[in-house]
Design a protein around this motif. Structure first.
Motif, PDB file in Angstrom:
ATOM      1  N   ASP A 260       0.797  -1.226   0.000  1.00 40.57           N
ATOM      2  CA  ASP A 260       0.000   0.000   0.000  1.00 40.57           C
ATOM      3  C   ASP A 260       0.832   1.279   0.000  1.00 40.57           C
ATOM      4  O   ASP A 260       0.281   2.371   0.050  1.00 40.57           O
TER       5      ASP A 260
ATOM      6  N   THR B 175      -4.818  -1.711  -1.433  1.00 37.69           N
ATOM      7  CA  THR B 175      -6.108  -1.015  -1.430  1.00 37.69           C
ATOM      8  C   THR B 175      -5.976   0.499  -1.509  1.00 37.69           C
ATOM      9  O   THR B 175      -6.899   1.227  -1.146  1.00 37.69           O
ATOM     10  N   THR B 176      -4.831   0.989  -1.954  1.00 36.60           N
ATOM     11  CA  THR B 176      -4.684   2.426  -2.194  1.00 36.60           C
ATOM     12  C   THR B 176      -4.646   2.664  -3.701  1.00 36.60           C
ATOM     13  O   THR B 176      -4.288   1.773  -4.467  1.00 36.60           O
TER      14      THR B 176
ATOM     15  N   GLU C 231     -15.105   2.123  -2.046  1.00 38.30           N
ATOM     16  CA  GLU C 231     -13.797   2.524  -2.565  1.00 38.30           C
ATOM     17  C   GLU C 231     -13.946   3.329  -3.856  1.00 38.30           C
ATOM     18  O   GLU C 231     -14.977   3.260  -4.524  1.00 38.30           O
TER      19      GLU C 231
ATOM     20  N   THR D 199     -10.048  -1.524  -6.564  1.00 43.27           N
ATOM     21  CA  THR D 199      -9.658  -1.283  -5.175  1.00 43.27           C
ATOM     22  C   THR D 199     -10.706  -1.844  -4.229  1.00 43.27           C
ATOM     23  O   THR D 199     -10.379  -2.425  -3.187  1.00 43.27           O
TER      24      THR D 199
END
Length: 679
Positions: free
Chosen positions: A465, A493-494, A645, A650
């Protein structure tokens, strides 16, 4: 009362009691040390007293933690290098070394070379081990043992029941060490040398975090003096995660390792603002390092006037062309801005001293220092190579469109420049609404001016991340040391999540790092990881799915519900089992679920808060679930997790993380349709 000769369990219990007594004696010996006559001054006394205090803490006997968890009986015949000096001997393997009053070992540290076969020996390669014994414990007391006769060809290889039981043991409280269950492929990473950087790609439940922490413990054992001087650091994604893992190293007797987030490392300014995704992506791009370098060195201007130094009745003149040569030579050397600025007055003073010597004088170093402090020299340095504040430099880049355009030309296009410019320029560094990405830029500028202190070893977890600029910030902390990089590309997840480990390691400054992949799952049950792996083709094509090696398939259910009341009932069901339970939901749904739990009279904790036997339910926003684990999990509304998101990819990665937090069972509840990728 004597121990019966034919009762192995009683003998082992007797050895445990004797070992605890020996450890207590070791601690009492340290506590009784008198340092009044061995310290030269109060500073030495304070340092030694602190070292003694840390040693006493390291020798603590944790009542619920087994002092040893295994035993090795070496063959009596001469063996290979691993068994050198161990022919026919028996060693108890534990978390720390314990010796009796004669100095003979009663428990061997798991990191010692003689302990290695406990993790590596097999039927194919017994490593001179006749017998490997594992112990089963209940609250610190030995209740069972299990033997493997590795050198006996008549005994078939089998799975250790005690090992499986330890892996699947319910989890209450913070993360535990895995020192009793380290697998051969994990042990290879744990014992890899200090000089090299290792990157561990590991899916959910493969133990990558534990491997990284145990590698730190091993390196501190094998290179204690060196790392005591240079320091070690564990970097986690957030405070909740650091709180969750903070007891692992102390349980292994290591108390000096620092823990921090990346935000802690770059805390040069107070964070008051946030960036939208497009701005954060650009600010996290490694190209910003080039923009910052350009903007910084643009402050250096070539001299147009000579420097005239007056000493007594003599005047010494350094012409402009000679000053320009000095400045260009410093620029060409590529040393840091601040170091070059500090060197410039000495270089000018040296030019003056050369003239003095030619005229027959014999100046020394004191004269050179005096010339370097001369007001004319100081004025020239200020004009040619002015001091620059890193925060003010970043402030100007983000506030002044023209200044940014000049220094970003050919690096950032117009849209990218527009994305990072503040709509309302700040008046000062203190009033600016800095974001976390801005703080990383200030850290980069700070390092361009003055070198960042490097540690001996850095562990960075959930590394997938990090942005390229964050990798650079971490890399600055281990330029002269090594690193352990832990992560899972599928759990990025960024918006700037790592696309490949090779690219990430290049930004870290460790392009030659060894990349290892862990694919055996010890934590997530088979049915759960199989279901979650349906998402892999959509979020990380090419990654090897995790294969669970657990014998217990775990509890798994996808349950349609009509509302929060049904979700609460699912939590109530799982709380009837032993262990911890996590209710994971999209961030926006957390308040509603918190109210439903309160109305039902079920107390809950927030992520990072330590569970107890009375309160075992944690309500977890999906954005904070990464790195955490619970025995049982209720996952609320998968589609809401995806929709929370900025983009679907993501969102699906966030869902993959949430699905894989369960150790023993998972109930997926949904009123809305499930994401089609799970069909």
């Amino acid at each position: 009362m004597s121990t019966p000769v034919d009762d192995p369990l009683a003998r082992e219990r007797s050895h445990l009691a004797a070992s605890r007594s020996a450890l207590r004696a070791m601690r009492e010996d340290v506590e009784a040390l008198d340092i009044t006559d061995v310290t030269a001054n109060w500073v030495n006394a304070e340092v030694l007293a602190r070292q003694i205090e840390e040693r006493v803490k390291a020798l603590a006997d944790l009542s619920d933690t087994p002092l040893f968890f295994g035993r090795l009986d070496y063959l009596r015949a001469p063996g290979a290098e691993q068994a050198e000096g161990a022919d026919g001997e028996c060693f108890y393997i534990g978390r720390r070394h314990v010796h009796d009053h004669d100095g003979d070992p009663m428990v061997i540290d798991w990191r010692a070379p003689v302990s290695q076969p406990f993790y590596r020996a097999s039927k194919k390669d017994p490593m001179d081990i006749a017998l490997r014994r594992r112990f089963g414990y209940t609250r610190g007391d030995i209740t069972a043992y299990e033997d493997e006769h590795l050198s006996d060809p008549a005994e078939a290889a089998r799975t250790s029941k005690l090992l499986q039981r330890e892996i699947e043991r319910p989890r209450v409280g913070p993360m535990r060490d895995i020192v009793a269950t380290i697998q051969p492929e994990q042990d290879e990473i744990v014992r890899s040398g200090l000089s090299g950087t290792v990157c561990v790609q590991g899916g959910p439940g493969t133990g990558k975090t534990a491997v990284g922490l145990h590698r730190v413990a091993y390196l501190l054992y094998a290179h204690r003096e060196r790392l005591a001087r240079t320091g070690t650091l564990v970097i986690g994604p957030n405070r909740s995660f650091l709180h969750y893992i903070e007891q692992v190293l102390p349980a292994l007797g290591e108390l000096t390792v620092q823990q921090a987030t990346v935000d802690d490392l770059v805390a040069h300014v107070e964070i008051k603002g946030t960036d939208d995704a497009p701005a954060a992506v650009v600010k996290g791009d490694a190209r910003l390092a080039r923009v910052l370098r350009r903007a910084l060195y643009a402050h250096v201007t070539m001299p147009t006037e000579p420097v005239v130094v007056v000493r007594g009745s003599r005047r010494w003149r350094v012409p402009a062309y000679e000053l320009e040569d000095i400045v260009r030579e410093l620029l060409d050397r590529g040393i840091r801005y601040g170091a070059a600025r500090e060197a410039l007055p000495q270089r000018i003073a040296h030019a003056v001293l050369v003239q003095m010597e030619r005229s027959g004088e014999a100046p020394d170093d004191r004269v050179q220092d005096a010339v370097a402090r001369n007001s004319a020299v100081k004025a020239a340095v200020k004009a040619v190579w002015p001091a620059v504040d890193p925060a003010k430099l970043v402030l100007r880049l983000l506030s002044d469109a023209e200044f940014l355009a000049v220094h970003a030309e050919g690096i950032l296009d117009g849209d990218e420049q527009k994305a990072i410019l503040w709509a309302k320029p700040a008046r000062s560094v203190k009033s600016a609404k800095w974001s976390t990405a801005d703080a990383v830029l200030i850290d980069e500028a700070t390092d361009l001016i003055q070198r960042t202190h490097s540690l001996g070893h850095v562990v960075v977890d959930e590394a997938q991340d990090l942005s390229p600029m964050q990798y650079r910030a971490v890399g600055r902390r281990c330029t002269t040391g090594s690193a352990t990089v832990l992560g899972d590309l599928a759990q990025g997840t960024t918006p700037w999540a790592t696309r490949s480990w090779q690219e990430a390691l290049a930004h870290l400054g460790k392009p030659d790092a060894l990349v290892e992949e862990l694919t055996a799952g010890f934590r997530v049950p088979t049915d759960v990881i199989t279901y979650a792996s349906r998402l892999l083709p959509h979020i990380a094509p090419g990654l090897t799915p995790v294969a669970s090696i657990r014998e217990n398939p775990g509890h798994f259910e996808v349950r349609p519900v009509s509302g929060p009341t049904d979700v609460v009932e699912a939590c109530r069901e799982l709380l009837r089992h032993e262990g911890s339970t996590g209710l994971i939901a999209a961030d926006a749904r957390v308040p509603e679920l918190a109210r439903a739990l309160a109305e039902a009279g079920i107390p809950c904790l927030g992520p990072g808060e330590e569970t107890t036997r009375e309160t075992r339910l944690t309500l977890v926003p999906a954005s904070l679930a990464k790195g955490l684990e619970y025995d049982y999990v209720v996952l609320d509304e998968p589609q809401a997790v995806v929709d929370g998101e900025p983009d679907e990819r993501t969102g699906l990665r966030r869902l993959y993380v949430a699905l894989t937090r369960a150790v023993s069972g998972l109930i997926v509840t949904h009123a809305a349709p499930l994401p089609p990728q799970l069909a």
